[in-house]
Design an enzyme around this catalytic site. Structure first.
Site, PDB file in Angstrom:
ATOM      1  CG  HIS A  84      43.826  20.891  25.944  1.00 19.67           C
ATOM      2  ND1 HIS A  84      43.545  21.067  24.604  1.00 19.67           N
ATOM      3  CD2 HIS A  84      43.113  19.811  26.338  1.00 19.67           C
ATOM      4  CE1 HIS A  84      42.692  20.127  24.218  1.00 19.67           C
ATOM      5  NE2 HIS A  84      42.417  19.359  25.252  1.00 19.67           N
TER       6      HIS A  84
ATOM      7  CG  HIS B 116      44.879  26.917  33.157  1.00 21.53           C
ATOM      8  ND1 HIS B 116      43.663  27.335  33.679  1.00 21.53           N
ATOM      9  CD2 HIS B 116      45.098  27.693  32.069  1.00 21.53           C
ATOM     10  CE1 HIS B 116      43.168  28.277  32.914  1.00 21.53           C
ATOM     11  NE2 HIS B 116      44.024  28.531  31.937  1.00 21.53           N
TER      12      HIS B 116
ATOM     13  CG  HIS C 101      47.647  29.824  28.704  1.00 22.49           C
ATOM     14  ND1 HIS C 101      46.887  29.112  27.805  1.00 22.49           N
ATOM     15  CD2 HIS C 101      46.823  30.141  29.734  1.00 22.49           C
ATOM     16  CE1 HIS C 101      45.642  29.024  28.263  1.00 22.49           C
ATOM     17  NE2 HIS C 101      45.580  29.631  29.440  1.00 22.49           N
TER      18      HIS C 101
ATOM     19  CD  GLU D 165      45.485  31.850  26.555  1.00 19.14           C
ATOM     20  OE1 GLU D 165      44.578  32.020  27.399  1.00 19.14           O
ATOM     21  OE2 GLU D 165      45.337  31.163  25.534  1.00 19.14           O
TER      22      GLU D 165
ATOM     23  CG  HIS E 116      44.835  32.227  32.632  1.00 17.79           C
ATOM     24  ND1 HIS E 116      44.556  31.795  31.351  1.00 17.79           N
ATOM     25  CD2 HIS E 116      45.390  33.455  32.503  1.00 17.79           C
ATOM     26  CE1 HIS E 116      44.914  32.723  30.490  1.00 17.79           C
ATOM     27  NE2 HIS E 116      45.425  33.746  31.160  1.00 17.79           N
TER      28      HIS E 116
ATOM     29  CB  THR F  16      41.681  31.645  26.011  1.00 15.24           C
ATOM     30  OG1 THR F  16      42.327  30.725  26.903  1.00 15.24           O
ATOM     31  CG2 THR F  16      41.625  33.025  26.618  1.00 15.24           C
ATOM     32  CB  THR F  17      40.022  26.434  26.029  1.00 17.98           C
ATOM     33  OG1 THR F  17      40.103  25.153  25.409  1.00 17.98           O
ATOM     34  CG2 THR F  17      39.175  26.309  27.278  1.00 17.98           C
TER      35      THR F  17
HETATM   36  N1  LIG Z   1      42.252  30.092  29.671  1.00 21.15           N
HETATM   37  S1  LIG Z   1      40.969  29.221  30.082  1.00 21.15           S
HETATM   38  O1  LIG Z   1      40.647  29.466  31.455  1.00 21.15           O
HETATM   39  O2  LIG Z   1      39.885  29.499  29.154  1.00 21.15           O
HETATM   40  C1  LIG Z   1      41.387  27.533  29.890  1.00 21.15           C
HETATM   41  C2  LIG Z   1      42.180  27.129  28.816  1.00 21.15           C
HETATM   42  F1  LIG Z   1      42.647  28.031  27.918  1.00 21.15           F
HETATM   43  C3  LIG Z   1      42.510  25.781  28.637  1.00 21.15           C
HETATM   44  F2  LIG Z   1      43.250  25.411  27.569  1.00 21.15           F
HETATM   45  C4  LIG Z   1      42.064  24.826  29.524  1.00 21.15           C
HETATM   46  S2  LIG Z   1      42.425  23.118  29.250  1.00 21.15           S
HETATM   47  C5  LIG Z   1      41.366  22.733  27.878  1.00 21.15           C
HETATM   48  C6  LIG Z   1      39.944  22.440  28.357  1.00 21.15           C
HETATM   49  C7  LIG Z   1      39.933  21.179  29.148  1.00 21.15           C
HETATM   50  C8  LIG Z   1      40.324  19.994  28.535  1.00 21.15           C
HETATM   51  C9  LIG Z   1      40.318  18.801  29.301  1.00 21.15           C
HETATM   52  C10 LIG Z   1      39.974  18.839  30.645  1.00 21.15           C
HETATM   53  C11 LIG Z   1      40.006  17.562  31.470  1.00 21.15           C
HETATM   54  O3  LIG Z   1      40.299  16.489  30.881  1.00 21.15           O
HETATM   55  O4  LIG Z   1      39.785  17.657  32.693  1.00 21.15           O
HETATM   56  C12 LIG Z   1      39.602  20.062  31.251  1.00 21.15           C
HETATM   57  C13 LIG Z   1      39.589  21.240  30.496  1.00 21.15           C
HETATM   58  C14 LIG Z   1      41.286  25.208  30.608  1.00 21.15           C
HETATM   59  F3  LIG Z   1      40.876  24.249  31.460  1.00 21.15           F
HETATM   60  C15 LIG Z   1      40.935  26.544  30.812  1.00 21.15           C
HETATM   61  N2  LIG Z   1      40.126  26.916  31.863  1.00 21.15           N
HETATM   62  C16 LIG Z   1      38.941  26.179  32.174  1.00 21.15           C
HETATM   63  C17 LIG Z   1      38.035  26.197  30.935  1.00 21.15           C
HETATM   64  C18 LIG Z   1      37.232  24.917  30.741  1.00 21.15           C
HETATM   65  C19 LIG Z   1      35.838  24.940  31.325  1.00 21.15           C
HETATM   66  C20 LIG Z   1      35.695  25.483  32.696  1.00 21.15           C
HETATM   67  C21 LIG Z   1      36.672  24.894  33.724  1.00 21.15           C
HETATM   68  C22 LIG Z   1      37.632  25.903  34.343  1.00 21.15           C
HETATM   69  C23 LIG Z   1      38.296  26.802  33.392  1.00 21.15           C
HETATM   70 ZN   LIG Z   2      43.961  30.009  30.611  1.00 24.03          ZN
END
Ligand SMILES: NS(=O)(=O)c1c(F)c(F)c(SCCc2ccc(C(=O)O)cc2)c(F)c1NC1CCCCCCC1
Ligand SMILES: [Zn+2]
Length: 232
Positions: A41, A67, A69, A79, A92, A173-174
């Site tokens: 992602h 991470h 975007h 975003e 972010h 946002t996920t």
């Molecule tokens: N903009 S955000 O902060 O909402 C955000 C995104 F938009 C994101 F797109 C992501 S990545 C998608 C979620 C994900 C998928 C797989 C794995 C893995 O295989 O380890 C981990 C996470 C992503 F990781 C995050 N941030 C994460 C949200 C997932 C749950 C909490 C972990 C830290 C923040």
């Molecule tokens: Zn993000």
């Protein structure tokens, strides 16, 4: 209240009580190694919890991961937008409130998470801090691939001026899109070279080997919420 949102600077409310963001422990020695992962992602850099936000929030927050975007060669992929302007990319840096034991516990509470967001733009010079991440992307082109990278000054990935920012209560946002994020979106942008931005938007692949691009969520409604600004 969901994220991301379009920030309309004519509607933001100046809040002098919003102090400059201060960071501690963000400069990591190169002997420390950090996991850089393509999770299908986005690209995630895992961060030690020794990185802390020490001013700008009512409570203490410690880092979990950062991470990005982005869009594609055809268009931008931030975003958040500002006055309907979408930037090429957005970083972010995700933190959790240290009154909870860990991110999993924190992420279900309204004061659980703090995300520092900044917009990436193309400028004339290569950004040496982003190069510490971008130079490894070719090693993790496939989904779930990961590599360890040497530590560096993570603060270099953020704007120089951490005093000017927007603040609002929003969400991840996920999925599961928990409404538990106190967002900081910096007014000053970060600059990368055109080559660096091209590497970011063309190198990684998602599931079934499709290009990993345009990984931004659509704008969410404000529902009468006010976005605060630390500046006039
Ligand atoms: N903009 S955000 O902060 O909402 C955000 C995104 F938009 C994101 F797109 C992501 S990545 C998608 C979620 C994900 C998928 C797989 C794995 C893995 O295989 O380890 C981990 C996470 C992503 F990781 C995050 N941030 C994460 C949200 C997932 C749950 C909490 C972990 C830290 C923040
Ligand atoms: Zn993000």
């Amino acid at each position: 209240m969901q994220s991301p949102i379009g920030i309309d600077t004519a509607e933001t409310v100046f809040s002098p009580q919003l102090r400059p963001i201060q960071l501690a422990g963000y400069s990591l020695p190169s002997k420390e190694t950090l996991k850089l992962k393509n999770n299908g992602h986005t690209v995630v850099l895992e961060l030690p919890k020794s990185l802390a936000i020490t001013s700008g929030y009512a409570q203490q927050y410690r880092a979990v991961q950062l991470h990005l975007h982005w869009g594609s060669l055809a268009g931008p992929g931030s975003e958040h937008t500002v006055n309907n302007h979408r930037f090429p990319a957005e970083i972010h840096v995700v933190h959790y409130n240290t009154k909870y034991d860990n991110i999993k516990e924190a992420m279900v509470h309204p004061d659980g998470l703090a995300v520092l967001g900044a917009f990436l733009q193309v400028g004339p010079r290569e950004n040496p801090y982003y190069q510490q991440i971008l130079e490894h992307l070719y090693k993790i082109q496939g989904e779930d691939e990961e590599v360890f990278v040497p530590g560096f000054n993570i603060a270099g990935l953020l704007p120089a001026n951490l005093n000017l920012y927007f603040r609002y209560n929003g969400s991840l946002t996920t999925p599961p899109c928990y409404q538990t994020v106190k967002w900081t979106v910096f007014n000053q942008t970060v600059q990368l070279s055109q080559d660096q931005m091209s590497v970011l938007v063309t190198t990684l692949r998602g599931d079934d080997d499709s290009p990993l691009q345009n990984n931004f969520r659509e704008l969410q409604k404000l529902h009468g919420r006010h976005v605060l600004a630390s500046f006039q």
